[in-house]
Design a protein around this motif. Structure first.
Motif, PDB file in Angstrom:
ATOM      1  N   ILE A 122     -41.693 -95.404 -14.419  1.00 40.84           N
ATOM      2  CA  ILE A 122     -42.147 -96.784 -14.636  1.00 40.84           C
ATOM      3  C   ILE A 122     -43.342 -96.815 -15.583  1.00 40.84           C
ATOM      4  CG2 ILE A 122     -43.141 -98.825 -13.518  1.00 40.84           C
ATOM      5  CD1 ILE A 122     -40.125 -98.371 -13.035  1.00 40.84           C
ATOM      6  N   GLY A 123     -44.260 -95.856 -15.424  1.00 37.85           N
ATOM      7  CA  GLY A 123     -45.412 -95.782 -16.327  1.00 37.85           C
ATOM      8  C   GLY A 123     -44.972 -95.582 -17.768  1.00 37.85           C
ATOM      9  N   ASP A 124     -44.004 -94.684 -17.974  1.00 35.71           N
ATOM     10  CA  ASP A 124     -43.471 -94.454 -19.327  1.00 35.71           C
ATOM     11  C   ASP A 124     -42.808 -95.718 -19.868  1.00 35.71           C
ATOM     12  OD1 ASP A 124     -44.352 -91.856 -19.273  1.00 35.71           O
ATOM     13  OD2 ASP A 124     -42.378 -90.976 -18.850  1.00 35.71           O
ATOM     14  N   HIS A 125     -42.086 -96.399 -19.000  1.00 35.98           N
ATOM     15  CA  HIS A 125     -41.374 -97.614 -19.405  1.00 35.98           C
ATOM     16  C   HIS A 125     -42.365 -98.701 -19.843  1.00 35.98           C
ATOM     17  CE1 HIS A 125     -38.072-100.429 -19.571  1.00 35.98           C
ATOM     18  NE2 HIS A 125     -38.690-101.245 -18.751  1.00 35.98           N
ATOM     19  N   TYR A 126     -43.401 -98.913 -19.053  1.00 39.94           N
ATOM     20  CA  TYR A 126     -44.412 -99.914 -19.412  1.00 39.94           C
ATOM     21  C   TYR A 126     -45.159 -99.515 -20.685  1.00 39.94           C
ATOM     22  CZ  TYR A 126     -43.903-102.545 -15.041  1.00 39.94           C
ATOM     23  OH  TYR A 126     -43.430-103.314 -14.009  1.00 39.94           O
ATOM     24  N   ASN A 127     -45.426 -98.243 -20.843  1.00 37.98           N
ATOM     25  CA  ASN A 127     -46.088 -97.777 -22.073  1.00 37.98           C
ATOM     26  C   ASN A 127     -45.255 -98.115 -23.305  1.00 37.98           C
ATOM     27  OD1 ASN A 127     -48.592 -96.689 -21.399  1.00 37.98           O
ATOM     28  ND2 ASN A 127     -47.700 -94.745 -20.734  1.00 37.98           N
ATOM     29  N   GLY A 128     -43.942 -97.947 -23.193  1.00 35.08           N
ATOM     30  CA  GLY A 128     -43.064 -98.272 -24.310  1.00 35.08           C
ATOM     31  C   GLY A 128     -43.120 -99.754 -24.655  1.00 35.08           C
ATOM     32  N   GLN A 129     -43.194-100.596 -23.642  1.00 34.75           N
ATOM     33  CA  GLN A 129     -43.290-102.037 -23.889  1.00 34.75           C
ATOM     34  C   GLN A 129     -44.611-102.386 -24.577  1.00 34.75           C
ATOM     35  OE1 GLN A 129     -42.611-104.173 -20.246  1.00 34.75           O
ATOM     36  NE2 GLN A 129     -40.611-103.235 -19.906  1.00 34.75           N
ATOM     37  N   VAL A 130     -45.692-101.791 -24.097  1.00 37.08           N
ATOM     38  CA  VAL A 130     -47.008-102.069 -24.689  1.00 37.08           C
ATOM     39  C   VAL A 130     -47.044-101.609 -26.142  1.00 37.08           C
ATOM     40  CG1 VAL A 130     -49.465-101.480 -24.605  1.00 37.08           C
ATOM     41  CG2 VAL A 130     -48.251-102.035 -22.487  1.00 37.08           C
TER      42      VAL A 130
END
Length: 204
Positions: A122-130
């Motif tokens: 989830i952290g990686d996923h949110y980082n990609g969005q940011v």
């Protein structure tokens, strides 16, 4: 005065491309599904974990409360922007509950390994969005334009939520996630499951 204000607000709004709109639709749909799953995992994990380790009750409640807040945020965003939830909603509800219950029954270490694996993805996923939305900001700045204030708030919300998810990862490691048996197969299965759920939720 009111018409002038409305005119200024209209000027401030960023006109998204079709591709950017689709990106945001997918992102918010996945985020909402992920936060639903997180609340259900903690709901199912907490009774067996706290029964064996009463000292973990405050931590489990803290993590659940934060996930419930994240879920509320994305529910409101989906409603506001009229984005449909994933059609896989009932499946993810069942899968998250089973995952939470099974890792909770396996013991504290397995429950924490589950948190570590989920929050890593989830952290990686949110980082990609940011990162993607920062690119939008840079492109607009190069054109001498400003990002829509509403999008700025969204970026800040996602960054805050990402940071809280990564805190959960740290809590899990501090509570012996890596002592789970069998650690590697367990976390690998959960991480691949998360990747699959993200991919599916973006499209269905």
């Amino acid at each position: 005065m009111q018409s002038c204000s409305s005119h200024n607000e209209a000027q401030d709004r960023t006109i998204l491309t079709e591709e950017q709109r689709k990106f945001l639709d997918r992102a918010l749909r996945v985020n909402q599904a992920g936060e639903l799953a997180a609340t259900l995992i903690y709901t199912a994990q907490t009774p067996p974990v706290v029964k064996a380790h009463p000292n973990l009750r405050p931590l489990m409640k803290h993590m659940y409360d934060q996930e419930a807040g994240h879920f509320k945020t994305f529910n409101e965003l989906l409603a506001k922007h009229r984005i449909r939830p994933t059609a896989m909603y009932p499946v993810w509800q069942a899968a998250a509950t089973i995952l939470g219950w099974s890792t909770g029954v396996m013991g504290r270490e397995a429950a924490m390994a589950c948190t570590e694996a989920v929050e890593t993805e989830i952290g990686d996923h949110y980082n990609g969005q940011v990162r993607e939305m920062f690119k939008w900001m840079q492109d607009l700045q190069e054109k001498g334009e400003e990002l829509d204030p509403e999008l700025k708030v969204l970026i800040d919300d996602i960054k805050r939520i990402r940071d809280e998810e990564l805190e959960h990862l740290d809590y899990a490691v501090e509570n012996d996630a890596k002592e789970a048996q069998p650690y590697q197969p367990l976390t690998d299965v959960i991480r691949y499951g998360c990747k699959g759920a993200i991919w599916i939720s973006e499209r269905i």
